[in-house]
Design a protein around this motif. Structure first.
Motif, PDB file in Angstrom:
ATOM      1  N   LYS A  88       1.347   6.992   5.948  1.00 15.61           N
ATOM      2  CA  LYS A  88       1.643   5.332   6.652  1.00 15.61           C
ATOM      3  C   LYS A  88       1.457   5.024   7.836  1.00 15.61           C
ATOM      4  O   LYS A  88       2.122   4.301   7.947  1.00 15.61           O
ATOM      5  N   VAL A 136      -1.129   3.641   9.626  1.00 13.91           N
ATOM      6  CA  VAL A 136      -2.257   3.256   9.822  1.00 13.91           C
ATOM      7  C   VAL A 136      -3.424   3.139  10.753  1.00 13.91           C
ATOM      8  O   VAL A 136      -5.224   4.132  10.635  1.00 13.91           O
ATOM      9  N   PRO A 159      -5.630  -6.186  10.211  1.00 15.36           N
ATOM     10  CA  PRO A 159      -4.185  -5.693  10.330  1.00 15.36           C
ATOM     11  C   PRO A 159      -3.240  -6.886   9.154  1.00 15.36           C
ATOM     12  O   PRO A 159      -2.048  -6.227   8.876  1.00 15.36           O
ATOM     13  N   TRP A 218      -2.248  -4.927   6.164  1.00 16.85           N
ATOM     14  CA  TRP A 218      -0.751  -3.240   6.523  1.00 16.85           C
ATOM     15  C   TRP A 218       0.623  -4.283   5.941  1.00 16.85           C
ATOM     16  O   TRP A 218       0.992  -3.071   5.226  1.00 16.85           O
ATOM     17  N   ILE A 257       1.284  -2.431   3.063  1.00 17.78           N
ATOM     18  CA  ILE A 257       1.788  -1.232   3.210  1.00 17.78           C
ATOM     19  C   ILE A 257       3.362  -1.230   4.086  1.00 17.78           C
ATOM     20  O   ILE A 257       3.891  -0.895   4.153  1.00 17.78           O
TER      21      ILE A 257
END
Length: 236
Positions: A194, A196, A227, A230, A234
């Motif tokens: 996780k 990134v 980003p 993300w 995520i």
């Protein structure tokens, strides 16, 4: 670079509950790739399908040019695939040395073989503790042992599921340093994690999945410039 692993239109289910919906993934020899997404989105199921542990319902998986989706996990492993599983799963009642020696095999004939000496050079702490039992090691040492054990099979493809989960920051840094060293040596790697920003620095290309489907694929440069991806997929 030649394609080492190719996953096409993969559908996988647990009983009546389908998890993967047309999953796609391609990794070239010598490449570091990631599989990213929130918990429960199908990352581990993808890995389990590739390894033959959860057979695919449909689709194709090619490894080193051969179809493998109908093969047993043992046959797939012998073709040169190794996994560092979530939770590490080392043998608690074997010593560090015995854990490593139990998995020794020369499957990748084109690489300088991994030996106890090479693993100890990569992880000096394992050499210091070579007589300790698996259950006497810290979490970080167990992860080092799990990576070393996988390398002892001399794999063409090394898979790390939750590579640094639950590790202290300094140990995480050591694992990232190890993976960068493996990349420099030409080891093909698939990483699930996780963090990134660290993965962008480490990997060549990334696959983001949500609810068992690919939602984005691209190189590190593209992921670094977005980003918002993300946060959306995520949660970081």
């Amino acid at each position: 670079m030649s394609t080492l692993l190719e996953v096409s239109q993969l559908e996988t289910a647990y009983g009546h509950s389908q998890v993967l919906f047309g999953m796609q993934l391609q990794i070239a020899s010598g490449e570091v790739a990631t599989l990213l997404g929130r918990n429960g989105m199908g990352k581990t199921t993808t890995v389990r399908s590739v390894l033959g542990l959860t057979p695919a319902r449909s689709g194709q998986i090619r490894f080193r040019g051969e179809r493998i989706e109908q093969l047993s996990p043992d046959r797939i492993a012998r073709m040169g695939m190794a996994v560092v599983p979530e939770g590490r799963q080392i043998f608690p009642n074997l010593s560090v040395r015995e854990n490593l020696q139990a998995f020794a095999a020369k499957r990748n004939q084109h690489a300088q073989p991994w030996t106890l000496e090479r693993v100890y050079a990569l992880f000096p702490r394992l050499q210091e503790r070579h007589r300790h039992m698996g259950n006497q090691l810290s979490g970080g040492e167990q992860q080092m042992l799990a990576i070393g054990r996988a390398l002892m099979t001399n794999p063409y493809l090394l898979i790390l599921d939750e590579a640094t989960e639950g590790l202290a920051p300094l140990i995480r840094e050591e694992i990232w340093h190890c993976l960068a060293a493996l990349r420099a040596q030409g080891q093909t790697i698939l990483v699930i994690d996780k963090y990134v920003q660290r993965l962008i620095a480490l990997a060549d290309q990334h696959t983001l999945i949500e609810r068992g489907q690919v939602v984005w694929q691209g190189p590190s440069e593209a992921l670094a410039s977005q980003p918002e991806l993300w946060q959306r997929y995520i949660g970081v």
